[in-house]
Motif scaffolding. Sequence first.
Motif, PDB file in Angstrom:
ATOM      1  N   SER A   1       0.828  -1.166   0.057  1.00 54.88           N
ATOM      2  CA  SER A   1      -0.052   0.016   0.066  1.00 54.88           C
ATOM      3  C   SER A   1       0.695   1.409  -0.012  1.00 54.88           C
ATOM      4  O   SER A   1       0.147   2.454   0.225  1.00 54.88           O
TER       5      SER A   1
ATOM      6  N   PRO B   1       3.114   4.524  -1.168  1.00 55.16           N
ATOM      7  CA  PRO B   1       3.105   5.396  -2.348  1.00 55.16           C
ATOM      8  C   PRO B   1       4.244   5.081  -3.108  1.00 55.16           C
ATOM      9  O   PRO B   1       4.241   5.574  -4.244  1.00 55.16           O
ATOM     10  N   SER B   2       5.214   4.440  -2.649  1.00 54.41           N
ATOM     11  CA  SER B   2       6.420   4.331  -3.497  1.00 54.41           C
ATOM     12  C   SER B   2       6.286   3.137  -4.452  1.00 54.41           C
ATOM     13  O   SER B   2       6.209   1.973  -3.792  1.00 54.41           O
ATOM     14  N   SER B   3       6.667   3.345  -5.732  1.00 51.68           N
ATOM     15  CA  SER B   3       6.384   2.242  -6.600  1.00 51.68           C
ATOM     16  C   SER B   3       7.401   1.103  -6.445  1.00 51.68           C
ATOM     17  O   SER B   3       7.245  -0.112  -6.448  1.00 51.68           O
TER      18      SER B   3
ATOM     19  N   ARG C   1       6.274  -0.979  -3.580  1.00 52.96           N
ATOM     20  CA  ARG C   1       5.100  -1.850  -3.956  1.00 52.96           C
ATOM     21  C   ARG C   1       5.569  -3.033  -4.869  1.00 52.96           C
ATOM     22  O   ARG C   1       5.084  -4.179  -4.662  1.00 52.96           O
TER      23      ARG C   1
ATOM     24  N   ASP D   1      -1.505  -2.474 -10.822  1.00 52.95           N
ATOM     25  CA  ASP D   1      -1.097  -0.990 -10.281  1.00 52.95           C
ATOM     26  C   ASP D   1      -1.481   0.042 -11.104  1.00 52.95           C
ATOM     27  O   ASP D   1      -1.102   0.062 -12.134  1.00 52.95           O
ATOM     28  N   VAL D   2      -2.353   1.058 -10.356  1.00 49.77           N
ATOM     29  CA  VAL D   2      -2.664   2.090 -11.409  1.00 49.77           C
ATOM     30  C   VAL D   2      -1.493   3.187 -11.406  1.00 49.77           C
ATOM     31  O   VAL D   2      -1.494   4.102 -12.280  1.00 49.77           O
ATOM     32  N   GLY D   3      -0.497   3.184 -10.606  1.00 48.52           N
ATOM     33  CA  GLY D   3       0.656   4.208 -10.609  1.00 48.52           C
ATOM     34  C   GLY D   3       1.717   3.840 -11.283  1.00 48.52           C
ATOM     35  O   GLY D   3       2.571   4.695 -11.621  1.00 48.52           O
ATOM     36  N   ASP D   4       2.203   2.608 -11.742  1.00 49.15           N
ATOM     37  CA  ASP D   4       3.397   2.251 -12.423  1.00 49.15           C
ATOM     38  C   ASP D   4       3.199   0.797 -12.728  1.00 49.15           C
ATOM     39  O   ASP D   4       3.049  -0.384 -12.240  1.00 49.15           O
ATOM     40  N   THR D   5       3.425   0.745 -14.157  1.00 53.72           N
ATOM     41  CA  THR D   5       3.390  -0.646 -14.806  1.00 53.72           C
ATOM     42  C   THR D   5       4.537  -1.576 -14.436  1.00 53.72           C
ATOM     43  O   THR D   5       4.674  -2.490 -14.669  1.00 53.72           O
TER      44      THR D   5
ATOM     45  N   HIS E   1      -2.059  -3.047 -19.231  1.00 51.35           N
ATOM     46  CA  HIS E   1      -1.694  -3.709 -18.336  1.00 51.35           C
ATOM     47  C   HIS E   1      -1.554  -5.046 -18.757  1.00 51.35           C
ATOM     48  O   HIS E   1      -0.824  -5.988 -18.108  1.00 51.35           O
TER      49      HIS E   1
END
Length: 135
Positions: A13, A15-17, A20, A46-50, A83
């Motif tokens: 969870s 904020p750092s990809s 994650r 993951d919506v922030g970083d593929t 994705h």
Amino acid sequence: MMSGLEAALAEASSPSSTQRARAGRGLAFFADLPEAAEALVRLLLDVGDTAVTRQTAEALAQVATVAAVRLIALAIAEADDNHADWLQTGVHDALVGPDGVPDIAATCRKLVRDQEESVRRGAAEISAWIDGTRF
């Protein structure tokens, strides 16, 4: 002191990809546990970083258990085209890596008989990726 599972769940969870992605790699071994499975599907989509998507898919494909590959199949059913491409790349990376995972095809053969239609479709898609890969 937190266990490896607890630490990876907390990082899932973040904020750092980077954290994650590390969580995805760490949680892959716990794919059969409901709390890890839920976090892993989120990481696969993951919506922030593929890069998180790719690394989590690779880790799950390397584990290659029914539970691990089932999560990739579930994610494929929900994934947009972008994705899905990164899920495929992650699976491919696991297959062509130094420790290639030939038994993922056998795992997919089991999953194409799963009760959930989305898992069956996802497993068929993974099988098609494997069939299209030249080693």
